[in-house]
Write an enzyme that holds these catalytic residues in place. Structure first.
Site, short mmCIF file in Angstrom:
data_model
loop_
_atom_site.label_atom_id
_atom_site.label_comp_id
_atom_site.label_asym_id
_atom_site.label_seq_id
_atom_site.Cartn_x
_atom_site.Cartn_y
_atom_site.Cartn_z
N LYS A 84 0.97 -1.12 0.04
CA LYS A 84 0.34 -0.14 0.01
C LYS A 84 0.49 1.17 -0.40
CE LYS A 84 -3.97 -0.48 2.62
NZ LYS A 84 -4.27 -0.54 3.46
N GLU A 110 14.61 -43.08 -2.27
CA GLU A 110 13.72 -42.78 -1.21
C GLU A 110 14.38 -43.26 0.62
OE1 GLU A 110 10.28 -45.31 -2.39
OE2 GLU A 110 11.86 -47.50 -2.95
N GLY A 170 11.59 -40.90 -4.82
CA GLY A 170 10.67 -41.12 -4.08
C GLY A 170 10.32 -40.72 -2.74
N GLY A 206 -8.22 -6.87 4.96
CA GLY A 206 -9.20 -7.22 5.92
C GLY A 206 -8.81 -7.87 7.16
N ARG A 245 -3.10 2.77 8.71
CA ARG A 245 -4.12 2.12 7.82
C ARG A 245 -2.67 1.00 8.00
NH1 ARG A 245 -7.21 3.48 2.51
NH2 ARG A 245 -8.26 1.31 3.03
N CYS A 287 9.13 -38.93 -8.49
CA CYS A 287 7.91 -40.17 -8.75
C CYS A 287 6.94 -39.87 -7.95
CB CYS A 287 8.52 -41.47 -9.44
SG CYS A 287 8.53 -42.37 -8.35
N ASP A 335 8.19 -41.23 0.90
CA ASP A 335 9.02 -42.11 1.68
C ASP A 335 10.01 -41.37 1.60
OD1 ASP A 335 7.47 -44.44 2.09
OD2 ASP A 335 8.54 -46.00 0.64
N TYR A 386 13.33 -34.44 -15.40
CA TYR A 386 12.15 -35.59 -14.76
C TYR A 386 11.18 -35.16 -14.40
CZ TYR A 386 12.12 -40.03 -14.39
OH TYR A 386 12.29 -41.22 -14.02
N ARG A 410 -3.48 -1.30 -6.07
CA ARG A 410 -2.35 -2.55 -6.02
C ARG A 410 -2.56 -3.21 -7.39
NH1 ARG A 410 -5.87 -4.24 -0.75
NH2 ARG A 410 -7.59 -4.54 -1.77
N SER A 455 15.15 -42.70 -9.64
CA SER A 455 14.19 -41.82 -9.29
C SER A 455 13.70 -41.39 -7.76
CB SER A 455 12.91 -42.17 -10.35
OG SER A 455 11.13 -42.11 -9.84
N HIS A 466 -15.45 -7.83 0.71
CA HIS A 466 -14.96 -8.56 1.79
C HIS A 466 -14.54 -9.96 1.15
CE1 HIS A 466 -13.20 -11.23 5.15
NE2 HIS A 466 -12.68 -10.51 5.49
N MET A 505 -5.86 -7.30 9.02
CA MET A 505 -5.28 -6.40 9.90
C MET A 505 -5.97 -5.18 9.68
SD MET A 505 -1.00 -6.55 8.57
CE MET A 505 -1.68 -6.67 7.37
N ARG A 516 3.58 -48.96 -10.77
CA ARG A 516 3.21 -49.71 -9.38
C ARG A 516 2.36 -51.06 -10.24
NH1 ARG A 516 0.91 -44.37 -7.40
NH2 ARG A 516 0.16 -44.70 -8.81
#
Length: 914
Positions: free
Chosen positions: A39, A779, A800, A117, A108, A866, A803, A886, A352, A798, A468, A119, A592
């Site tokens: 502001k 993992e 995991g 709204g 303000r 993954c 895990d 990837y 803004r 890859s 609001h 604060m 899987r």
């Protein structure tokens, strides 16, 4: 003041020595948001542009952080405020609270990021029992003066002194009832004077002190209150919801008052340079005659459309239109503007970059490109994956038979269905019990934030697109309908009435945030046009839906051109793989295989587990082999020409057997009937044998392949034979075999050697040359820490991250999310669940280090992820940063990952260029 201390901030008077804490509006600019808040920075920018901004000054975020860290204001702050106040008084030709002609100011909040709204704000500071008569004389309007004074006491009492705001509202309602009027503006000066007396008594009773009559005391207390409002529960909740850091603090803006409540030639409003709901260009906003700004935002009186201002005050309207064009061109974006007209004089109170709906974000970004204001790279940064995900949500079926209750203002799009609730507490309570709810209020206020978050959608009978409810809902991506005037909302009786129809709490309603329509009952939904586009069932055309699709298409095309990260899918069958491919998947990052062992095949797996001799085990594996092979043939055909990473069996074997409790009961009942079932007895023995206290840290993953002879080699044979068959059929299978839960290179070496032997046998048998990559999941923390060793036997990693997060944190995801994650989020220990967004400092550091170590050993090591993080927008940026090749995610999240991968590449390229 010790309760205000912030552990993240440790300022001392020595640390602040020489620091400037107060800036005049003429001294700042829009690039100082960290210091002046959004502001303050934008008020300074508008001042620099020569726009009509009331004079004032900004107290910096550094002052706030100092106060929150120590409980005391910086020693220099009072003197700096005094100096700037003196300058302001000289500029205005009057002093704060001067008895005969008072200077009044607003105090303000204004953080770096918009928190509408959340604060505190206090208007009309400087009014007192003495100065109110001076204001009345100078303005020539007794009613205006006493209305301004009652507003000050009401706002100051609630925000600064902590008085329950309902007490003031009830007193105001009683004053209107006594006068037999329905709106505030019908109260006369004498009525408001009595109301001021009543308000002061409320303050004395509830706060234990008189309303302060000294103007400087009012201002100092209000400044302190704004500082403290940074750490209110609602502000902290909003920051968690919007992922705004908690250590930024807020600036405070002290601005000379201009008055919209001086009669019919005065007013206040909020304007948008484009429609924040749709993105379309035009005249959008709300205006309220004879009112102050809080009346518009609070939605307590219904506004008129901004376009009506042209008839009410054409001079101010034309000036406002010119200023709006100036601001949009200057900021090169949709601007949200607050303004006041004081007796025909237009004043700009705030601007803004405006919050917008997801659809508007995509439309506006492409519109600005077409207008030459921004380039494609900037357009890509103007949208995000969360917005794209919102556009993929279903919408109401327009052909369904419905009972429409009413229609309001389409404030934030979406199709929301739930049980009607009339307060935030009930919304939260029912939501936690698994109910979907619609929060219905006459108007919302910041105290309703918890309920708004819990609800599927928000419905109000008052307010407009700038109320609001509308602003907060758009920011959160919540469906919202505002200003449905036909709906009579009775929060005390917990019901909503529309003509002869009564909607009781608990009745199901549906709200359409795209049309503003409200329905009784559950309305069926249909796929969104954006999903239909990704699936190839919709193309860009002329209507509104196609216009949105065209905008999405353009931005996605650019994202795909610039992104470095490839995006794969987590898919276990041909149907999911084909859908993922339509969504733009460039392969499968996780298949899987355990999902292939369920359903009708569970009995075969049980026979494998129960096998107590080599022959029986081999027979069970031979029975499974052709079924697995056929699964892989279908999968490789669906993803022909693209890589497919197949993970060998990972979960503990007990997951394929009946529940130990249910099986024990079944066996016990059979024994009581002397009806013994030999297979059930053997199953129960196997379940007991395989039972583990913590199976996720037990016999699973690579350990299964090492302990159960033939299990992994059967799977590798099925994969290799399927690949050979596809090549014979002129296909192009690109297969990667992934060994799960490796903790040491020796495990991987043993399985790899066995796999290579099986692949060689298939090549010899079929005469088909195969090149199948062999790699592993990272993992476990040990795998990450010894990645340089593991890379000697792995052609790809890859990560995991599901895990890895569990093992790094010591969390069992299924347990902790339901037990203490909510408390951790509320206490700020987590800004967001580490299972939702990658923990950069812990889990992320292991990923970064493992990637570096692995490539030191094997420079061409392919790296991917993954876990669920592969489709999380913020996590995708991290994976781009650490150099992965990837990410892989569920099919529905592929477009999100594609977009964010493009944004990550575009952002880093822009950073490098700068």
């Amino acid at each position: 003041m010790s309760e205000n201390k912030d552990p993240h901030v440790a300022h001392t008077s020595e640390a602040t020595e020489g620091v400037k804490f107060v800036y005049d509006f003429t001294e700042g600019n829009k690039d100082l948001k960290d210091l002046l808040g959004g502001k303050g920075a934008n008020l300074a920018e508008m001042t620099n542009l020569g726009l009509p901004v009331p004079p004032g000054f900004t107290i910096t975020t550094e002052a706030c952080k100092t106060y929150l860290g120590s409980g005391e204001e910086p020693v220099e702050l009072r003197d700096e405020v005094s100096a700037h106040l003196d300058a302001l008084e000289k500029n205005m030709g009057k002093k704060l609270g001067q008895a005969d002609d008072p200077l009044l100011v607003s105090v303000r909040s204004g953080a770096k990021f918009s928190m509408p709204g959340m604060m505190d704000t206090v208007l009309n500071i400087g009014l007192s029992d003495k100065s109110v008569t001076g204001l009345a004389k100078q303005s020539g309007d007794d009613r205006f003066a006493w209305d301004s004074y009652r507003r000050l006491i009401q706002m100051f009492g609630k925000t600064v002194l902590g008085v329950d705001g309902e007490l003031f509202e009830d007193a105001l309602e009683k004053a209107k009832e006594a006068k037999k009027v329905s709106v505030d503006t019908d109260l006369e000066a004498a009525d408001l004077k009595k109301l001021v007396t009543r308000f002061k008594k409320i303050v004395k009773t509830e706060a234990g002190r008189d309303f302060p009559q000294e103007p400087r005391e009012q201002m100092d207390l209000a400044i302190r209150s704004v500082f403290e409002s940074w750490n209110t529960d609602r502000a902290k909740l909003y920051r968690r919801q919007e992922r705004i850091p908690g250590d930024l603090g807020t600036a405070v803006n002290v601005c000379s008052m201009v008055f919209g409540n001086l009669g019919p030639d005065s007013g206040t409003g909020v304007a948008f340079t484009r429609d924040p709901a749709s993105g379309h260009q035009g005249v959008y906003g709300d205006y309220l005659q004879n009112a102050q700004g809080e009346d518009v935002v609070a939605g307590i009186r219904n506004t008129v459309p901004l376009a009506d201002l042209e008839q009410i005050d054409k001079k101010s309207y034309d000036q406002l239109m010119q200023i709006m064009e100036t601001l949009e061109t200057h900021y090169k974006d949709l601007c949200d503007i607050e303004f006041t007209i004081e007796r025909g004089q237009l004043w700009m109170l705030q601007t803004r970059v405006g919050k917008r709906t997801a659809g508007a974000a995509f439309r506006i970004a492409t519109q600005l490109v077409d207008q030459g204001l921004i380039d494609e790279a900037e357009a890509l940064q103007r949208v995000n994956g969360a917005q794209l995900a919102q556009l993929m949500f279903p919408r109401f079926d327009e052909g369904a038979k419905v009972q429409q209750l009413g229609r309001g203002i389409a404030a934030s799009p979406g199709a929301a269905v739930g049980k009607a609730v009339f307060d935030s507490y009930t919304a939260i309570k029912w939501s936690r019990s698994g109910e979907k709810v619609i929060l219905i209020r006459r108007e919302t206020n910041p105290d309703d934030l918890d309920g708004m978050i819990a609800a599927e959608g928000i419905l109000t009978s008052r307010g407009g697109k700038t109320s609001h409810a509308a602003v907060v809902a758009r920011g959160m991506g919540k469906t919202c309908v505002c200003g449905a005037e036909d709906l009579e909302v009775d929060t005390k009786r917990r019901r909503m009435t529309v003509g002869d129809t009564v909607v009781e709490e608990g009745d199901v309603v549906s709200i359409d945030g795209s049309t503003g329509k409200v329905y009784l009952g559950e309305v069926p939904v249909v796929p969104s046009p954006v999903v239909e586009y990704f699936e190839g069932r919709m193309h860009a055309g002329a209507d509104d839906a196609d216009e949105l699709v065209a905008a999405v298409h353009r931005i996605m095309a650019y994202a795909d051109r610039v992104r470095r990260l490839r995006v794969r899918a987590n898919a276990d069958n041909a149907e999911d793989a084909l859908r993922a491919r339509r969504f733009g998947a460039q392969g499968i990052g996780l298949c899987r295989t355990e999902h292939m062992f369920l359903g009708e095949r569970r009995e075969m797996v049980e026979r494998l587990i129960l096998a107590d001799a080599d022959d029986a085990r081999e027979d069970a594996l031979k029975e499974l082999l052709p079924l697995q092979k056929q699964d892989f043939i279908e999968l490789f055909e669906a993803m022909d020409g693209l890589p497919v990473t197949v993970r060998l069996l990972d979960p503990p074997l007990h997951e394929f057997l009946p529940d130990i409790t249910e099986l024990s009961v079944r066996v016990a009942l059979a024994e009581s009937r002397k009806d013994h079932n030999e297979n059930d007895l053997r199953l129960l023995q196997a379940v007991h044998r395989l039972h583990e206290q913590n199976p996720m840290l037990g016999l699973r993953g690579v350990r299964l392949g090492l302990v159960i002879p033939g299990l992994f080699t059967m799977q590798v044979r099925a994969i290799a034979e399927a690949a050979a068959e596809r090549k014979t059929a002129k296909g192009d299978p690109r297969v990667e075999i992934m060994i799960p839960l490796v903790g040491t290179v020796q495990e991987l070496e043993i399985v790899r050697e066995e796999a290579e032997q099986v692949i060689a046998e298939v090549i010899e048998t079929t005469g088909v040359e195969l090149k199948l990559a062999l790699g592993t999941m990272i993992e476990l923390p040990r795998a990450a820490l010894t990645a340089d060793q593991i890379a000697e036997a792995a052609e790809f990693f890859s990560f995991g991250t599901n895990d890895l997060t569990q093992t790094v944190w010591g969390f069992s995801r299924d347990d902790v999310e339901a037990s203490f994650f909510t408390a951790y989020l509320e206490k700020g220990i987590f800004g967001v669940s580490p299972f939702e967004t990658i923990d950069r400092d812990g889990v992320g550091r292991l990923v970064r280090d493992a990637a570096r170590l692995g490539r030191e050993t094997r420079p061409d090591l392919k790296l991917g992820v993954c876990g669920e993080h592969g489709g999380d927008p913020e996590s995708v940026h991290f994976f781009h940063e650490v150099g992965l090749d990837y990410v892989s995610c569920s099919p529905f999240r592929i477009p999100v990952a594609r977009l964010e991968a493009g944004r990550a590449a575009s952002h880093s390229a822009g950073s490098d260029h700068r």
